[in-house]
Scaffold this motif. Structure first.
Motif, short mmCIF file in Angstrom:
data_model
loop_
_atom_site.label_atom_id
_atom_site.label_comp_id
_atom_site.label_asym_id
_atom_site.label_seq_id
_atom_site.Cartn_x
_atom_site.Cartn_y
_atom_site.Cartn_z
N PHE A 110 80.61 7.69 28.98
CA PHE A 110 80.50 9.06 28.72
C PHE A 110 80.42 9.32 27.15
N PRO A 111 79.42 10.09 26.71
CA PRO A 111 79.36 10.38 25.31
C PRO A 111 80.27 11.18 24.63
N PHE A 162 84.21 6.04 20.34
CA PHE A 162 83.80 6.64 21.69
C PHE A 162 84.78 6.10 22.61
N LEU A 212 74.89 12.56 33.81
CA LEU A 212 76.47 12.48 33.53
C LEU A 212 77.20 12.71 34.66
N LYS A 239 76.24 12.28 37.57
CA LYS A 239 75.96 11.60 38.55
C LYS A 239 75.62 12.33 39.93
N PHE A 296 69.84 8.66 26.77
CA PHE A 296 71.19 8.04 26.51
C PHE A 296 70.95 6.35 26.25
N ARG A 352 73.91 8.51 21.62
CA ARG A 352 75.22 8.59 22.09
C ARG A 352 75.43 9.88 22.39
N ARG A 353 75.32 10.73 21.29
CA ARG A 353 76.03 12.10 21.33
C ARG A 353 75.19 13.14 22.35
N VAL A 409 77.36 -0.71 22.25
CA VAL A 409 78.60 -0.02 21.57
C VAL A 409 79.54 -0.93 21.03
#
Lengths: 242, 261
Positions: free
Chosen positions: A87-88, A133, B28, B30, B204, B208-209, B261
């Protein structure tokens, strides 16, 4: 003060909570203890209005629960928070969730809100992770993020469901020390916990629950018999620590 | 370029933009299966329109909005799992649609066009409607940004902290239904689903944001609409399907570029 009268709760005809009569005085650091399946999480979810009451009444700060919840919220730290690790959101975004309900629709969080959130994160020892994050945080770090969010919500009541989960022993001590500090600043704290040793050091009020209430009293007045009644067979383990 | 092609190109671009604004939230939360189900539910709405003589878009919009609200209500209040609720509504709606169309004895109904879409059939008025919808979607996302963000993160915790998600959520389902119905002509029942997921998944993989993901999703939709339209024109291929294939290829590229990440 939180007053609970004649509270019963059933799931599929099975009694989860029976005839709960409870008063949690303002300003205490209360611990709820009991074996697994005792109804501890159900009780706090009922107090917070996350699940609807079946029978009984709850009053918070002298108001009926529904009326109090229209204007206030609880600072809540859940046992486990369901979220997608991709999740961002940054740690700061999650902490700001605590204050987002007080910002009008159509408005975003301002610099002043962010400064306040960062100050709380500093207090919780998690400020350096503000821009990380959430998927990159360890269990203990995320626990502190959730505590910072609960504190930022500025509720007079902090409710925690096994806050020591995912934190090492040293971490638990500093976590409870921070809670004690918040309690001394005037917050009423209600925490579910299995760590009786730590509880005896920091808590001032004990609620023993095993579907029905076995005791609710000042910590100093608690004795082994009360704990035995609550836990039954596990008493020997508890006596060792107590 | 003939006028109808320019109209169709605008239709393809605006159809992509309107769905791409919603796509990051669908991803997001789902609920991509909800988008798919609602696009099938629209079939029954169209059948009701044929039987009653109502405007097909309006009939489908009312029906799909009602079903979207019903799914959301049942999932929240009747402890039915959302996936089960959606499957029930999807099957019933398709069955109802088929019965109604067979009863109407309508031979003029062009089912393949609603299943697969044909952007070349789009009218100027519909392009304006898609433009207006894109603006409404943008205003909605800007206005409810924080509510949608926390609703997508964890609805239960949003409730604990008194974040006002109820209105944002109701409008979300309503706008999703309107977006699906208005995009049926250009994208078709089958392809609307792809347009509701692929641009966001591509975004995505790269950023990220959330706000960057929305912008990247829109940019992806515009780029693939232009490239897909050009290719379908040159190679005489179905436009909607070509746009989705372009998005599929971009997804493959973005997968290899995926940020670590």
């Amino acid at each position: 003060m939180i007053q609970i009268k004649d509270l019963n709760y059933q799931i599929a005809d099975k009694d989860i909570l029976q005839n709960i009569q409870l008063e949690i005085p303002k300003g205490v650091f209360a611990a709820i203890i009991g074996p697994n399946g005792a109804g501890k999480s159900t009780l706090i979810k009922l107090i917070m209005g996350l699940i609807p009451l079946q029978t009984g009444e709850i009053h918070i700060s002298g108001k009926a629960q529904a009326d109090w919840l229209k204007e206030h919220n609880f600072g809540y730290l859940p046992q486990r928070e369901e979220f997608d690790r991709d999740f961002p959101a940054t740690a700061l975004d999650i902490v700001l969730m605590g204050i987002a309900g007080s910002i009008p629709l159509g408005r975003r969080c301002k610099a002043s809100h962010k400064a306040k959130a960062l100050a709380v994160m500093q207090k919780c020892g998690i400020k350096e992770k503000a821009q990380s994050f959430i998927g990159t945080l360890s269990g203990g770090e995320f626990q502190r993020v959730m505590l910072a969010r609960a504190i930022l919500s500025d509720s007079p009541y902090l409710i925690l469901d096994e806050p020591e989960a995912g934190i090492d022993k040293v971490g638990v001590k500093s976590f409870f020390a921070l809670l004690k500090e918040l309690n001394e600043e005037g917050k009423t704290i209600i925490s579910i916990s299995h760590d009786l040793h730590t509880l005896s050091e920091y808590c001032s009020f004990l609620i023993c629950l095993n579907r029905s209430l076995h005791c609710h009293t000042e910590m100093d007045l608690v004795n082994a018999e009360m704990i035995q009644k609550t836990f039954g067979e596990t008493i020997r383990l508890i006596e060792k620590d107590y | 370029m003939p006028g109808f092609l320019i109209t169709a190109l605008w239709g393809a671009i605006l159809s992509g933009i309107s769905l791409a604004i919603f796509a990051p939230y669908v991803t997001l939360r789902k609920i991509s299966y909800l988008g798919e189900a609602l696009s099938h539910v629209a079939f029954a709405g169209i059948a009701i329109g044929i039987i009653t003589g109502m405007n097909l878009n309006l009939a489908a919009m009312i029906f799909v909005s009602g079903i979207a609200w019903g799914i959301s209500w049942l999932s929240r209040h009747q402890k039915l799992q959302e996936a089960n609720t959606i499957t029930i509504f999807l099957s019933l709606s398709m069955a109802l649609g088929i019965i109604l169309i067979s009863l109407s004895r309508s031979y003029s109904f062009d089912l393949p066009s609603y299943l697969f879409g044909n952007v070349l059939l789009i009218q100027k008025g519909e392009v304006w409607a898609l433009g207006a919808l894109s603006i409404i979607n943008t205003l909605y996302v800007l206005f409810f940004y924080k509510e949608l963000f926390y609703l997508s993160y964890n609805p239960e915790m949003a409730k604990v902290f008194r974040i006002r998600t109820a209105l944002a959520e109701r409008l979300f389902y309503l706008l999703l239904a309107i977006n699906i119905v208005l995009n049926l002509k250009s994208a078709g029942i089958i392809l609307v689903t792809a347009q509701l997921i692929l641009p966001a998944v591509i975004a995505f993989n790269i950023v990220r944001r959330l706000h960057f993901a929305i912008l990247m999703s829109i940019a992806t939709a515009i780029f693939t609409a232009l490239v897909g339209f050009g290719l379908s024109y040159q190679l005489n291929l179905p436009t909607g399907a070509t746009i989705v294939i372009c998005q599929g290829l971009l997804y493959g590229i973005s997968f290899f570029l995926k940020r670590r990440v």
